[in-house]
Motif scaffolding. Structure first.
Motif, PDB file in Angstrom:
ATOM      1  N   GLU A  93      17.016  26.397  57.589  1.00  0.00           N
ATOM      2  CA  GLU A  93      15.708  26.215  57.997  1.00  0.00           C
ATOM      3  C   GLU A  93      15.138  27.545  58.463  1.00  0.00           C
ATOM      4  O   GLU A  93      15.483  28.150  59.552  1.00  0.00           O
ATOM      5  CB  GLU A  93      15.249  25.118  58.987  1.00  0.00           C
ATOM      6  N   GLU A  94      14.175  28.023  57.872  1.00  0.00           N
ATOM      7  CA  GLU A  94      13.363  29.319  58.406  1.00  0.00           C
ATOM      8  C   GLU A  94      11.890  29.270  57.788  1.00  0.00           C
ATOM      9  O   GLU A  94      11.689  28.771  57.014  1.00  0.00           O
ATOM     10  CB  GLU A  94      14.206  30.615  58.165  1.00  0.00           C
ATOM     11  N   LYS A 100      19.095   9.139  68.933  1.00  0.00           N
ATOM     12  CA  LYS A 100      20.360   9.389  68.548  1.00  0.00           C
ATOM     13  C   LYS A 100      20.209   9.659  66.914  1.00  0.00           C
ATOM     14  O   LYS A 100      20.989  10.528  66.612  1.00  0.00           O
ATOM     15  CB  LYS A 100      21.185   8.034  68.642  1.00  0.00           C
ATOM     16  N   PHE A 101      19.556   8.866  66.015  1.00  0.00           N
ATOM     17  CA  PHE A 101      19.230   9.248  64.891  1.00  0.00           C
ATOM     18  C   PHE A 101      18.688  10.701  64.726  1.00  0.00           C
ATOM     19  O   PHE A 101      19.133  11.416  63.612  1.00  0.00           O
ATOM     20  CB  PHE A 101      18.400   8.009  64.156  1.00  0.00           C
ATOM     21  N   LYS A 102      17.613  10.799  65.416  1.00  0.00           N
ATOM     22  CA  LYS A 102      17.036  12.161  65.268  1.00  0.00           C
ATOM     23  C   LYS A 102      18.151  13.315  65.430  1.00  0.00           C
ATOM     24  O   LYS A 102      17.928  14.464  64.681  1.00  0.00           O
ATOM     25  CB  LYS A 102      15.844  12.064  66.166  1.00  0.00           C
ATOM     26  N   ASN A 103      18.802  13.103  66.470  1.00  0.00           N
ATOM     27  CA  ASN A 103      19.807  14.070  66.864  1.00  0.00           C
ATOM     28  C   ASN A 103      20.818  14.509  65.874  1.00  0.00           C
ATOM     29  O   ASN A 103      21.258  15.521  65.286  1.00  0.00           O
ATOM     30  CB  ASN A 103      20.432  13.988  68.088  1.00  0.00           C
ATOM     31  N   ASN A 126      21.045  18.641  59.115  1.00  0.00           N
ATOM     32  CA  ASN A 126      20.332  19.788  58.596  1.00  0.00           C
ATOM     33  C   ASN A 126      20.713  21.210  58.836  1.00  0.00           C
ATOM     34  O   ASN A 126      20.671  21.871  58.200  1.00  0.00           O
ATOM     35  CB  ASN A 126      18.837  19.598  59.312  1.00  0.00           C
ATOM     36  N   ASP A 127      21.265  21.107  60.201  1.00  0.00           N
ATOM     37  CA  ASP A 127      21.763  22.752  60.639  1.00  0.00           C
ATOM     38  C   ASP A 127      23.156  22.887  59.810  1.00  0.00           C
ATOM     39  O   ASP A 127      23.370  24.136  59.372  1.00  0.00           O
ATOM     40  CB  ASP A 127      22.148  22.811  62.177  1.00  0.00           C
ATOM     41  N   LEU A 128      23.715  21.918  59.454  1.00  0.00           N
ATOM     42  CA  LEU A 128      24.974  22.211  58.430  1.00  0.00           C
ATOM     43  C   LEU A 128      24.769  22.501  57.166  1.00  0.00           C
ATOM     44  O   LEU A 128      25.450  23.371  56.672  1.00  0.00           O
ATOM     45  CB  LEU A 128      25.961  20.953  58.718  1.00  0.00           C
TER      46      LEU A 128
END
Length: 206
Positions: free
Chosen positions: A150-151, A135-138, A144-146
């Motif tokens: 990342e690229e 749950k923490f990782k998700n 991070n996506d918000l």
């Protein structure tokens, strides 16, 4: 089990050339034994000889090292239960949960449960620590996506008289190949043809 021809099993395993611990899974239904599969490994049911008084994996290892293998002199009868698979009978309505709990307590050997060390059992079936971690990782990935884009990027430079890992080899700067709004590149493969340099890239859709 007089219904099972052990000699045929031995001949089959010898014909495959396998050497090691294995188990044969069978099921009794309609008054007959039916073959399910043979596992060329020390599977879950491989613990049953140890629970009965003969540590099969250890003695096999001793035999492979040309050591003295102990004789099977004190084998005792055990009642083994594979908790995970056996509980399917409850889900299918074959037996009640009360009946299953009674059988569980009557067993003397288990697939995962160990009275003196219940941590593997809890981790396998309850999985509270794993669920919390996942749950923490998700949540971290969502954040991070918000807030972070990342690229990957590809950077190139012309090789001088020194390699990158040598002292002074990092003096010439890299040129970063910019990504587009839709694609970014990875895994470059560069070849030189005459005076031309050709880049092969993997393009990923953002």
């Amino acid at each position: 089990m007089s219904e099972i021809n052990e000699e045929k099993i031995k001949k089959f395993v010898l014909s495959t050339g396998y050497v090691g611990v294995f188990d044969v899974e069978m099921i009794k239904a309609y008054g007959k034994y039916w073959f399910i599969e043979i596992n060329y490994r020390n599977g879950q049911y491989g613990y049953t000889p140890t629970a009965a008084g003969y540590n099969l994996p250890v003695n096999w290892l001793v035999g492979m090292k040309n050591g003295k293998v102990k004789n099977c002199s004190n084998i005792k009868e055990i009642y083994y239960i594979n908790e995970r698979d056996d509980y399917k009978h409850v889900k299918e309505g074959t037996i009640t949960q009360k009946e299953w709990i009674k059988e569980f307590h009557n067993a003397t050997a288990y697939g995962m449960y160990c009275p003196v060390d219940q941590r593997p059992f809890i981790r396998q079936y309850v999985k509270v620590p794993d669920r919390v971690i996942n749950k923490f990782k998700n949540m971290k990935l969502v954040l991070n996506d918000l807030f972070f884009r990342e690229e990957w990027n590809i950077a190139i430079r012309k090789k001088e008289n020194k390699s990158l890992w040598e002292t002074g080899g990092e003096s010439k700067q890299f040129t970063v190949l910019p990504n587009t709004m839709r694609y970014w590149a990875a895994d470059p493969f560069i070849i030189s043809v005459g005076k031309k340099i050709i880049y092969f890239l993997k393009c990923l859709i953002v």
